[in-house]
Design an enzyme around this catalytic site. Sequence first.
Site, PDB file in Angstrom:
ATOM      1  CB  SER A   6      68.653  23.387 175.241  1.00  6.86           C
ATOM      2  OG  SER A   6      69.213  24.559 174.648  1.00  6.86           O
ATOM      3  CG  HIS A  29      67.559  23.780 179.391  1.00  3.14           C
ATOM      4  ND1 HIS A  29      67.818  23.586 180.729  1.00  3.14           N
ATOM      5  CD2 HIS A  29      68.655  24.378 178.871  1.00  3.14           C
ATOM      6  CE1 HIS A  29      69.024  24.052 181.011  1.00  3.14           C
ATOM      7  NE2 HIS A  29      69.558  24.529 179.906  1.00  3.14           N
ATOM      8  CG  ASP A  31      70.544  26.958 177.261  1.00  7.62           C
ATOM      9  OD1 ASP A  31      70.449  26.104 176.374  1.00  7.62           O
ATOM     10  OD2 ASP A  31      70.874  26.697 178.436  1.00  7.62           O
ATOM     11  CG  MET A  33      73.696  32.125 177.187  1.00  3.04           C
ATOM     12  SD  MET A  33      74.569  31.428 175.760  1.00  3.04           S
ATOM     13  CE  MET A  33      74.131  29.704 175.950  1.00  3.04           C
ATOM     14  CG  HIS A  62      71.315  26.957 182.365  1.00  4.86           C
ATOM     15  ND1 HIS A  62      72.099  26.306 181.423  1.00  4.86           N
ATOM     16  CD2 HIS A  62      72.178  27.348 183.339  1.00  4.86           C
ATOM     17  CE1 HIS A  62      73.346  26.293 181.815  1.00  4.86           C
ATOM     18  NE2 HIS A  62      73.438  26.916 182.973  1.00  4.86           N
ATOM     19  CG  MET A  64      74.587  29.734 181.360  1.00  2.86           C
ATOM     20  SD  MET A  64      74.640  28.882 179.799  1.00  2.86           S
ATOM     21  CE  MET A  64      72.908  28.943 179.358  1.00  2.86           C
ATOM     22  CG  MET A 133      77.284  23.935 183.202  1.00  3.34           C
ATOM     23  SD  MET A 133      75.777  23.805 182.229  1.00  3.34           S
ATOM     24  CE  MET A 133      76.422  24.100 180.571  1.00  3.34           C
ATOM     25  CG  ASP A 171      72.937  22.204 179.943  1.00  2.00           C
ATOM     26  OD1 ASP A 171      72.530  23.302 180.353  1.00  2.00           O
ATOM     27  OD2 ASP A 171      73.012  21.911 178.729  1.00  2.00           O
TER      28      ASP A 171
HETATM   29  C1  DX5 Z   1      75.216  25.674 176.783  1.00  2.00           C
HETATM   30  C2  DX5 Z   1      73.796  25.422 177.246  1.00  2.00           C
HETATM   31  C3  DX5 Z   1      73.312  24.036 176.926  1.00  2.00           C
HETATM   32  C4  DX5 Z   1      73.344  23.758 175.442  1.00  2.00           C
HETATM   33  C5  DX5 Z   1      73.169  22.291 175.203  1.00  2.00           C
HETATM   34  O1  DX5 Z   1      75.710  26.818 177.416  1.00  2.00           O
HETATM   35  O2  DX5 Z   1      73.701  25.571 178.645  1.00  2.00           O
HETATM   36  O3  DX5 Z   1      71.971  23.875 177.399  1.00  2.00           O
HETATM   37  O4  DX5 Z   1      72.335  24.465 174.793  1.00  2.00           O
HETATM   38  O5  DX5 Z   1      73.304  22.131 173.857  1.00  2.00           O
HETATM   39  P1  DX5 Z   1      73.908  20.790 173.259  1.00  2.00           P
HETATM   40  O6  DX5 Z   1      72.937  19.705 173.680  1.00  2.00           O
HETATM   41  O7  DX5 Z   1      73.899  21.043 171.774  1.00  2.00           O
HETATM   42  O8  DX5 Z   1      75.275  20.629 173.841  1.00  2.00           O
HETATM   43 ZN    ZN Z   2      71.600  25.092 179.516  1.00  2.00          ZN
END
Ligand code: DX5
Ligand code: ZN
Length: 212
Positions: A6, A29, A31, A33, A62, A64, A133, A171
Amino acid sequence: MIVSPSFLTADFMNLEAEIRSISFSQWLHFDVMDGRFVPAYTYNQEIVRMAKSISRQYFDVHLMIEEPEKAVAAYAEAGADLITFHLEAAADPGVLIRQIKGMDVACGISIKPGTAVEELLPWIDQVDLVLVMSVEPGKGGQAFLNNALDRIRFLADYRKANGLKYWIEVDGGINRTTIAGVKEAGADVVVAGSFIFSRTDRKAAIMELENA
Ligand code: DX5
Ligand code: ZN
């Protein structure tokens, strides 16, 4: 172990170079948001489209976000290979799963740490992947939540007992210490952000997790 890096904690002022620095892994990956489902906002499908021009990896998106049903078509068109939505955000998970798979994109379903893993059961035989998660979604660099291990075990046992084939992805907080327990519990894919981006040698960091 499949590693899906990620780039959430990457240097966004040099994003192309940062994405190229993790091109060694099979998966990538994203992320996404929206500032509503989680407090942070990151980016939309345009980053997926641009990354497609510099990467041949498996695009693991992913979401979110609230109302994922309104966004999945844009991510499919931009080049997502897998789209994972949150059970907590879906108005009708069954409809959304069919919508994603109907676009020839693999479908994942994710639960936050506070959501009971049993809540996935009505749809678990229809998805390609379950994303557990192991941190509260919304930011990188958080500590691994140990209750994820029981949930991974439950999903691995349930898959075997019912002859199902979904991938189990984990994750959040994945590093050289937490990877062993996650693998032993039955995970197939791990997402790692800060563990990889805190290192200059990203290939070594990815290999360390792949070979754990
Ligand atoms: C958090 C994300 C994860 C995050 C993981 O909301 O979904 O993918 O980026 O990051 P680390 O590996 O730093 O916990
Ligand atoms: Zn993620």
